[in-house]
Structure formats: C-alpha cells, structure tokens
Design an enzyme around this catalytic site. Structure first.
Site, PDB file in Angstrom:
ATOM      1  N   GLN A  60      -1.811   5.020   5.068  1.00  0.00           N
ATOM      2  CA  GLN A  60      -1.063   3.721   5.331  1.00  0.00           C
ATOM      3  C   GLN A  60      -1.946   2.398   5.346  1.00  0.00           C
ATOM      4  O   GLN A  60      -3.140   2.337   5.605  1.00  0.00           O
ATOM      5  CB  GLN A  60      -0.503   4.030   6.754  1.00  0.00           C
ATOM      6  CG  GLN A  60       0.286   2.440   7.196  1.00  0.00           C
ATOM      7  CD  GLN A  60       1.291   2.382   6.654  1.00  0.00           C
ATOM      8  OE1 GLN A  60       2.089   3.125   5.999  1.00  0.00           O
ATOM      9  NE2 GLN A  60       1.818   1.176   6.250  1.00  0.00           N
ATOM     10  N   LYS A  98       8.697   6.811   7.730  1.00  0.00           N
ATOM     11  CA  LYS A  98       8.532   7.604   6.355  1.00  0.00           C
ATOM     12  C   LYS A  98       8.683   9.033   6.885  1.00  0.00           C
ATOM     13  O   LYS A  98       9.253   9.974   6.114  1.00  0.00           O
ATOM     14  CB  LYS A  98       7.098   7.072   5.940  1.00  0.00           C
ATOM     15  CG  LYS A  98       7.083   5.857   5.309  1.00  0.00           C
ATOM     16  CD  LYS A  98       5.871   5.455   4.932  1.00  0.00           C
ATOM     17  CE  LYS A  98       5.705   4.058   4.329  1.00  0.00           C
ATOM     18  NZ  LYS A  98       4.478   3.574   4.114  1.00  0.00           N
ATOM     19  N   ASP A 142       1.893   7.246  -3.847  1.00  0.00           N
ATOM     20  CA  ASP A 142       1.951   5.792  -3.465  1.00  0.00           C
ATOM     21  C   ASP A 142       1.472   4.953  -4.742  1.00  0.00           C
ATOM     22  O   ASP A 142       1.691   3.922  -4.549  1.00  0.00           O
ATOM     23  CB  ASP A 142       1.257   5.723  -2.040  1.00  0.00           C
ATOM     24  CG  ASP A 142       1.795   4.260  -1.380  1.00  0.00           C
ATOM     25  OD1 ASP A 142       2.888   4.011  -1.602  1.00  0.00           O
ATOM     26  OD2 ASP A 142       0.969   3.767  -0.786  1.00  0.00           O
TER      27      ASP A 142
END
Length: 282
Positions: free
Chosen positions: A98, A54, A121
């Site tokens: 994450q 990423k 996200d």
C-alpha cells in the site's frame, strides 16, 4: 448541457463478476483460491481504509487475502525482507504494497523487492518497462483501470490529443505510456509546466493525476472533452473543479465512484491472472 458521467462503479461491477467466474474456475481446478497479500506500513487512516476495501472486494470475488500490517518504525531492510519472503511463498499469487509508506522507507527499493510475476499492482520497473514496450506483464492498476473505463465508454483514442496532469511513477507516467500505446498524442504536464491552462484547453482527453484539489479549473476544459479525474483529496474532492468542468465536458468521471472502483477491479483481475500463470494454467 451537462457531461455524461462515466460510472466507474457500474463498469467495475461487471469486471468483478467476470473475475469471480475466473476465480471459481481456478479454485475448482487447483483446489485453492488465488491469494493476494496486502502489506501496510504505518498508521495512515486512508491507507487502512483502502486496504479494508481491497480485502472486502477480494472476499466478494472469492480471492483469498493475507494481510500484513507493520509498524511505522519498520525499516527499509525489514520491509524488503518481508516482500522478498512473500515473493518466494508459493501460496501467495499477488502482492500489494500500500502506497504511501513512511518517509524514512525507500519506497522504490521496497517495490523492487516484489517478484515481477507477483507484481499485480504494476509498480516495479519491470512492469513499467512492459507497459513502455507493449510486452506481457501487469499494468499499473489505476492507469490500467482508466483505460478500461475509456474503453467501456467507447472513447476513441487514435489521433486524439491527451493531456496528463501529473508525472508520478505509479500514475502519471504509466497512464501517459498506455495512452501513447493507443495512438493518442500525449502531453505530460507537471508543476513546472508553463501556461498549464492553455495546454489543457487543447486536450481532447484530460487525465488529472496530480494530487492537488481542483487544480484543473473547469473553464480550462475544451467543450466536449473527456475528463478523467484520478485525484482524491479530503472531502471527496478531486483534482478537477467538477461542477464547472461538467458543464463543458462531454464525458467526466465523478469523485468518488469513477477511477477508484476501476483500480480495485483491475487489481483483482491481475491477481487472478497471476494465479493462473503461477499454477501453469496460462
């Protein structure tokens, strides 16, 4: 006849090029690039690999990245405090925590510490509600990436029967909501679904998102169906028995190179959108 491969890498490359142009315009107008903060807790090798990927994609499109790595002993309170701090930092436009975090951490509490306008996200309950009600907000990146991939291959969804295998709050449930919003008739399956094979056999579109290698057998796939494999298991194995399914499906995603690149592409696009909104440009 083998199915046509849905090349997520190619579609994502085009999307990243559009985001790069958007980022260049933002940087010229604001005097700084958009910034994505990534937070990683613990030592999971796969998570470290994903975060490196990423950051690499951020650099490719001109997005700045701020990496925060925390030890596996980090408490829920410590993680929540950090995410609240990043949420209040005007130099940060988007935040990615994450997944997964260590088992002793309350992951939902951590997600909810992310300010909705920085939830690029799409993991907060606010983002989930926006998807459910068709309101402005950020989509969960893997589900949103799946819809983009279906669009790129002109897959018609209105009136089609879609079966989602998996019901996680960051993949199965949101992709079902997004498919429903496109007028598909959606069935969500899970570990307690009776006669899973028979349910899948009726599907025009199958989304496998359960995290179990080759759970969806190739012979279950309806001839001509669209198969999206959102699973990624050790050995580059998805949740679908790919070799057999490819002989029956009309369209199918590879693993890797299908859903994964689309997830990152949408994450970066939403980071650019967040930066624009935070700077009053949207």
């Amino acid at each position: 006849m083998s199915a046509l491969i849905m090349d997520g890498t190619s579609v994502a490359t085009s999307a990243l090029a559009e985001t790069a142009e958007r980022v260049r315009d933002f940087t010229a107008r604001v005097g700084r690039p958009p910034v994505l903060a990534t937070v990683l807790v613990g030592d999971d090798p796969a998570s470290h690999t994903y975060v490196r990927m990423k950051r690499s994609r951020c650099a490719r499109v001109g997005i700045g990245s701020r990496s925060v790595e925390l030890p596996a002993t980090t408490t829920t309170a410590e993680l929540v405090g950090l995410l609240a701090e990043l949420s209040g930092d005007p130099a940060v436009d988007g935040i990615l925590l994450q997944h997964p975090v260590p088992g002793h951490v309350d992951e939902r509490a951590a997600f909810e510490a992310i300010a909705p306008h920085k939830d690029v996200d799409g993991v907060t309950t606010r983002s989930f509600a926006a998807m459910a009600f068709g309101l402005p907000g950020f989509a969960s990146c893997t589900p949103g990436g799946i819809l983009r991939l279906l669009d790129a291959y002109d897959v018609p969804l209105p009136g089609r029967r879609a079966v989602v295998v998996g019901r996680s709050p960051i993949l199965g449930k949101p992709v079902a909501l997004l498919l429903l919003a496109r007028d598909a008739t959606v069935t969500c399956c899970h570990s307690k679904t009776a006669d899973l094979a028979e349910v899948v056999r009726e599907a025009d579109v199958v989304v496998a998102a359960v995290g179990r290698p080759e759970l969806v057998r190739g012979e279950w796939v309806k001839p001509g169906a669209v198969v999206v494999d959102a699973g990624y298991n050790p050995g580059n194995v998805g949740d679908v028995e790919h070799a057999t399914a490819r002989e029956r499906a009309g369209l199918i995603t590879p693993v890797p190179g299908g859903v994964g690149p689309m997830t990152i592409a949408l994450l970066l696009e939403q980071t650019a959108r967040a930066a624009e909104a935070n700077a009053g440009l949207a």
